[in-house]
Structures are given as C-alpha cells and as structure tokens.
Scaffold this active site. Structure first.
Site, PDB file in Angstrom:
ATOM      1  N   SER A 118       0.835  -1.193   0.000  1.00  0.00           N
ATOM      2  CA  SER A 118       0.000   0.000   0.000  1.00  0.00           C
ATOM      3  C   SER A 118       0.877   1.253   0.000  1.00  0.00           C
ATOM      4  CB  SER A 118      -0.962  -0.052   1.201  1.00  0.00           C
ATOM      5  OG  SER A 118      -1.968   0.917   1.095  1.00  0.00           O
ATOM      6  N   ASP A 196      -9.137  -4.262  -6.227  1.00  0.00           N
ATOM      7  CA  ASP A 196      -8.546  -3.428  -5.175  1.00  0.00           C
ATOM      8  C   ASP A 196      -8.591  -1.972  -5.638  1.00  0.00           C
ATOM      9  OD1 ASP A 196      -6.912  -1.979  -3.448  1.00  0.00           O
ATOM     10  OD2 ASP A 196      -5.338  -3.502  -3.367  1.00  0.00           O
ATOM     11  N   HIS A 209      -8.381  -4.723  -0.868  1.00  0.00           N
ATOM     12  CA  HIS A 209      -7.083  -4.149  -0.499  1.00  0.00           C
ATOM     13  C   HIS A 209      -6.499  -4.835   0.730  1.00  0.00           C
ATOM     14  CE1 HIS A 209      -3.895  -1.250  -0.724  1.00  0.00           C
ATOM     15  NE2 HIS A 209      -4.133  -0.771   0.485  1.00  0.00           N
TER      16      HIS A 209
END
Length: 229
Positions: A118, A196, A209
C-alpha cells in the site's frame, strides 16, 4: 554516599532502564546497523500499521524464509509514520534509500530484497525513481536518485497494492511521477488484488485491499524473490 549522589545514581539506573525498554518495545523500525546476512529484506509497511514490517510484510518475510532453507535473513522495517498524511511518506523514501546504500556498503555480499504494501509500496517505488520533473525541488534529506552502483546489490523488488497515481496525488499533492528506473523494473513484481481500489483501475471492492494475506499473492511474491536470489 550522600543522599544526593544516591538519588542521582538511582536516576541514572532508571533512565538506562527506560531507554533499554524503549529500544525493545519500539521494534525493528528503529534505525540500526545492517547485519551481514545472505539476504537483507527491507520492507515498508502499509498505512496505519504498527511500526515494523506490518502484517503483509511479516507474511512475506515468513514465506521467503521458508523458501530459502539454510540462508540467513536480516529484516528491516522502514522507519516512517505510515500515517494518512501521505506527504510524510517522504520520510520512508529517505530511510529506505539510506538503508539500501548502507547495506550495499557494509554487506556487499548480501542480496537485498525490497518490498512494500500500500503506502509502503509507494515508498519503495519512489525510492527507485530515476528521474524527476524539471524544476522539482527535492525534500530535505534527499539528494536525488540513488547511485547506480547500488542497483546490482538489489536482487528483487516486490510491491503489494501499489497506489495508482491519482491516489498518490490525492493524498500527497505535487508528488512527482513514479518513474522507476530500468535498473529495477526488470527485478520488480507488482501485485494487485482484483478490484482493489487502491491499485486496480476501476476497482471498487475496499475489502480487496486487505486480501493479500489470503489470496495467494504473498506466496507468489516470495517465489519471485527466492528465484532472483
């Protein structure tokens, strides 16, 4: 021994205990000298994860370790806030670049594996850029792209859920393009879970995610890195 000297001594012991406790509880995000192991993993955790490598990072490290029996691993969690203020991610870029250069210099035989999840994937990506827009002013602590001499020490780069450009620009205005240099793109695997919204264009499933621990991509990333070492 006078009462004053006795009190000062007790204070010194107390301070030493507190410092030692802080070093233990703060975890691997504290800057430390590289250990010369067969493999040096440098991983940047995702937003709002506790200091260290984070859940995705730990799963990746464990999977990689299982694929390298007999090899030693040094694991370093990038030291940065990992907060919702993406602009502070530059602290992670600075720490990652310094760690890569320090490891390459101190442990030239170690094979470096970079990773991130991320926001941490963006930190890793920005660490490896090879060009900047004309007139772009580098944040304090950065001198420009990393020296090409460190690239041969990096065996693999594995990024999970790398934020799309508009996500980065939304959360960190005036961020330059993530133009990763050719010295690293051939060694890179970017993994994005289907739907995602952070990395998949058109993705709308927020749960996706957080699916990397269960969707098999941790193993895919570890296989990629293990083959490159």
């Amino acid at each position: 021994m006078t009462a004053l000297r006795r009190d000062l001594r007790r204070l010194g012991v107390l301070l030493s205990t507190l410092v030692a406790a802080a070093c233990v509880t703060a975890g691997p995000s504290l800057t430390r000298e590289p250990e010369c192991s067969d493999v040096a993993v440098i991983f940047a955790r995702g937003t709002n994860e506790a200091p260290g490598v984070g859940e995705v990072g730990q799963a990746f490290v464990d999977a990689l370790r299982s694929r390298l029996p007999g090899r030693t691993l040094d694991v370093y969690g990038v030291n940065y806030p990992a907060s919702y203020d993406f602009a502070t991610g530059v602290q992670g870029v600075i720490d990652t670049s310094h760690r890569i250069e320090a490891t390459a210099a101190a442990c030239p035989q170690s094979r470096i594996v970079l990773g991130g999840y991320s926001q941490g994937a963006a930190v890793t990506g920005y660490t490896l850029i090879d060009s900047l827009p004309p007139g772009f002013v580098l944040p304090e602590g950065l001198t420009g792209p990393m020296p090409q001499t460190v690239a041969p020490h990096v065996a693999a780069v594995v990024m999970f859920g790398t934020p799309k450009p508009w996500v980065v620009n939304l959360l960190a205005s005036q961020a330059p393009p993530m133009s990763i240099g050719p010295d690293y793109t051939a060694k890179m695997l970017q993994l994005c879970a289907l739907r995602d919204p952070i990395c998949d264009t058109g993705g709308l499933d927020r749960a996706a995610h957080h699916a990397y621990l269960d969707n098999g991509m941790i193993g895919e990333g570890a296989d990629f890195a293990a083959r490159a070492i």
